[in-house]
Design a protein around this motif. Sequence first.
Motif, PDB file in Angstrom:
ATOM      1  N   LEU A 147      46.205 -12.842 -74.973  1.00  0.00           N
ATOM      2  CA  LEU A 147      47.654 -12.915 -75.094  1.00  0.00           C
ATOM      3  C   LEU A 147      48.355 -12.077 -74.027  1.00  0.00           C
ATOM      4  O   LEU A 147      49.359 -12.487 -73.449  1.00  0.00           O
ATOM      5  CB  LEU A 147      48.087 -12.466 -76.489  1.00  0.00           C
ATOM      6  N   ARG A 148      47.821 -10.902 -73.764  1.00  0.00           N
ATOM      7  CA  ARG A 148      48.431 -10.050 -72.736  1.00  0.00           C
ATOM      8  C   ARG A 148      48.317 -10.695 -71.362  1.00  0.00           C
ATOM      9  O   ARG A 148      49.274 -10.689 -70.581  1.00  0.00           O
ATOM     10  CB  ARG A 148      47.786  -8.664 -72.762  1.00  0.00           C
ATOM     11  N   GLY A 149      47.150 -11.262 -71.078  1.00  0.00           N
ATOM     12  CA  GLY A 149      46.998 -11.950 -69.799  1.00  0.00           C
ATOM     13  C   GLY A 149      47.881 -13.183 -69.703  1.00  0.00           C
ATOM     14  O   GLY A 149      48.441 -13.486 -68.646  1.00  0.00           O
ATOM     15  N   LEU A 150      48.014 -13.896 -70.829  1.00  0.00           N
ATOM     16  CA  LEU A 150      48.884 -15.067 -70.864  1.00  0.00           C
ATOM     17  C   LEU A 150      50.331 -14.673 -70.576  1.00  0.00           C
ATOM     18  O   LEU A 150      51.043 -15.353 -69.826  1.00  0.00           O
ATOM     19  CB  LEU A 150      48.778 -15.733 -72.241  1.00  0.00           C
ATOM     20  N   ALA A 151      50.761 -13.573 -71.165  1.00  0.00           N
ATOM     21  CA  ALA A 151      52.125 -13.093 -70.929  1.00  0.00           C
ATOM     22  C   ALA A 151      52.350 -12.778 -69.459  1.00  0.00           C
ATOM     23  O   ALA A 151      53.404 -13.107 -68.886  1.00  0.00           O
ATOM     24  CB  ALA A 151      52.388 -11.850 -71.784  1.00  0.00           C
ATOM     25  N   GLN A 152      51.385 -12.165 -68.831  1.00  0.00           N
ATOM     26  CA  GLN A 152      51.532 -11.813 -67.422  1.00  0.00           C
ATOM     27  C   GLN A 152      51.588 -13.058 -66.552  1.00  0.00           C
ATOM     28  O   GLN A 152      52.380 -13.133 -65.605  1.00  0.00           O
ATOM     29  CB  GLN A 152      50.384 -10.894 -67.007  1.00  0.00           C
ATOM     30  N   ARG A 153      50.778 -14.066 -66.901  1.00  0.00           N
ATOM     31  CA  ARG A 153      50.790 -15.306 -66.119  1.00  0.00           C
ATOM     32  C   ARG A 153      52.108 -16.049 -66.261  1.00  0.00           C
ATOM     33  O   ARG A 153      52.568 -16.705 -65.317  1.00  0.00           O
ATOM     34  CB  ARG A 153      49.637 -16.216 -66.559  1.00  0.00           C
ATOM     35  N   CYS A 154      52.709 -15.965 -67.452  1.00  0.00           N
ATOM     36  CA  CYS A 154      53.940 -16.721 -67.721  1.00  0.00           C
ATOM     37  C   CYS A 154      55.196 -15.860 -67.583  1.00  0.00           C
ATOM     38  O   CYS A 154      56.300 -16.327 -67.892  1.00  0.00           O
ATOM     39  CB  CYS A 154      53.870 -17.335 -69.117  1.00  0.00           C
ATOM     40  N   GLN A 155      55.003 -14.610 -67.205  1.00  0.00           N
ATOM     41  CA  GLN A 155      56.125 -13.689 -66.963  1.00  0.00           C
ATOM     42  C   GLN A 155      57.002 -13.512 -68.214  1.00  0.00           C
ATOM     43  O   GLN A 155      58.222 -13.659 -68.173  1.00  0.00           O
ATOM     44  CB  GLN A 155      56.953 -14.167 -65.770  1.00  0.00           C
ATOM     45  N   VAL A 156      56.318 -13.202 -69.314  1.00  0.00           N
ATOM     46  CA  VAL A 156      57.022 -12.826 -70.539  1.00  0.00           C
ATOM     47  C   VAL A 156      56.521 -11.442 -70.956  1.00  0.00           C
ATOM     48  O   VAL A 156      55.565 -10.920 -70.388  1.00  0.00           O
ATOM     49  CB  VAL A 156      56.807 -13.860 -71.672  1.00  0.00           C
ATOM     50  N   CYS A 157      57.163 -10.861 -71.959  1.00  0.00           N
ATOM     51  CA  CYS A 157      56.832  -9.489 -72.353  1.00  0.00           C
ATOM     52  C   CYS A 157      55.426  -9.408 -72.940  1.00  0.00           C
ATOM     53  O   CYS A 157      55.159 -10.008 -73.996  1.00  0.00           O
ATOM     54  CB  CYS A 157      57.851  -8.989 -73.368  1.00  0.00           C
ATOM     55  N   PRO A 158      54.497  -8.683 -72.304  1.00  0.00           N
ATOM     56  CA  PRO A 158      53.127  -8.588 -72.834  1.00  0.00           C
ATOM     57  C   PRO A 158      53.062  -7.974 -74.224  1.00  0.00           C
ATOM     58  O   PRO A 158      52.268  -8.423 -75.062  1.00  0.00           O
ATOM     59  CB  PRO A 158      52.411  -7.719 -71.797  1.00  0.00           C
ATOM     60  N   ASP A 159      53.871  -6.937 -74.499  1.00  0.00           N
ATOM     61  CA  ASP A 159      53.819  -6.297 -75.810  1.00  0.00           C
ATOM     62  C   ASP A 159      54.261  -7.253 -76.909  1.00  0.00           C
ATOM     63  O   ASP A 159      53.669  -7.287 -77.997  1.00  0.00           O
ATOM     64  CB  ASP A 159      54.702  -5.048 -75.829  1.00  0.00           C
TER      65      ASP A 159
END
Length: 242
Positions: free
Chosen positions: A87-99
């Motif tokens: 999920l954290r990596g997905l957030a970084q790829r999609c430019q959304v909040c990792p937390d």
Amino acid sequence: MNSKARPASVPDHSIECITFDLDDTLWPVMPVIRHAEDRFYAWLRERAPAVCARFEPEELVADRAGFMRAAPEGERHDLTRLRKRWLRGLAQRCQVCPDTLEEEGFAVFWHARNEVTPFPEADAVLARLHGRFTLGAISNGNADVFRTPLGRYFDFAVPAAEAGAAKPHPRIFDHARRRAGVPAPAILHVGDDPVADILGALDAGLNAAWYNPDALPWEHPVPAPPRLGRLGQLPRILGLHD
């Protein structure tokens, strides 16, 4: 064995604890996983639409599955940690909040993951065994039996993440033995997977009963365990007739 045949018995006088696998033993797993993934994707539409713009639901599931398959073998027993890392990596790829994705997104999935529908006989069987035996859960998944409708019957649960190893590794069964506080031969483990549950339990010194509703043949070079075509047969193989 035909599922209608009388199952072999176990030495009921020596059994003090019964442990159960969860997924596909006490409830069907795929419907609940699909439900949880659908709930998670609906949450993404509201809280992280950039992920939905990049991935259709099936593509997102495939992405997560590929990430978990690629994980080092020594980390695959902890599905919660792996999913949060994905999920954290997905957030970084999609430019959304990792937390947000790691904590809130995981919580949405996990709560739905525990909204299981037990097999028809599971509740009655556990109610009959409760109080007669110590009841435990041993699972490679990340469901929490105490958050399910069956949790009131259990005395303890050992997930693979807590034990530091997944079935069939003997470490997870030994962890359960210590939680039960009884010798390994006093435990009967019930599960659907002939390798992870049955051979794993037997190698760890436990007794085992194979939940096998599809009447599959036993194809391993050790004596076949008692087989259960229905969960309702379990009290009978334990010699309970009342």
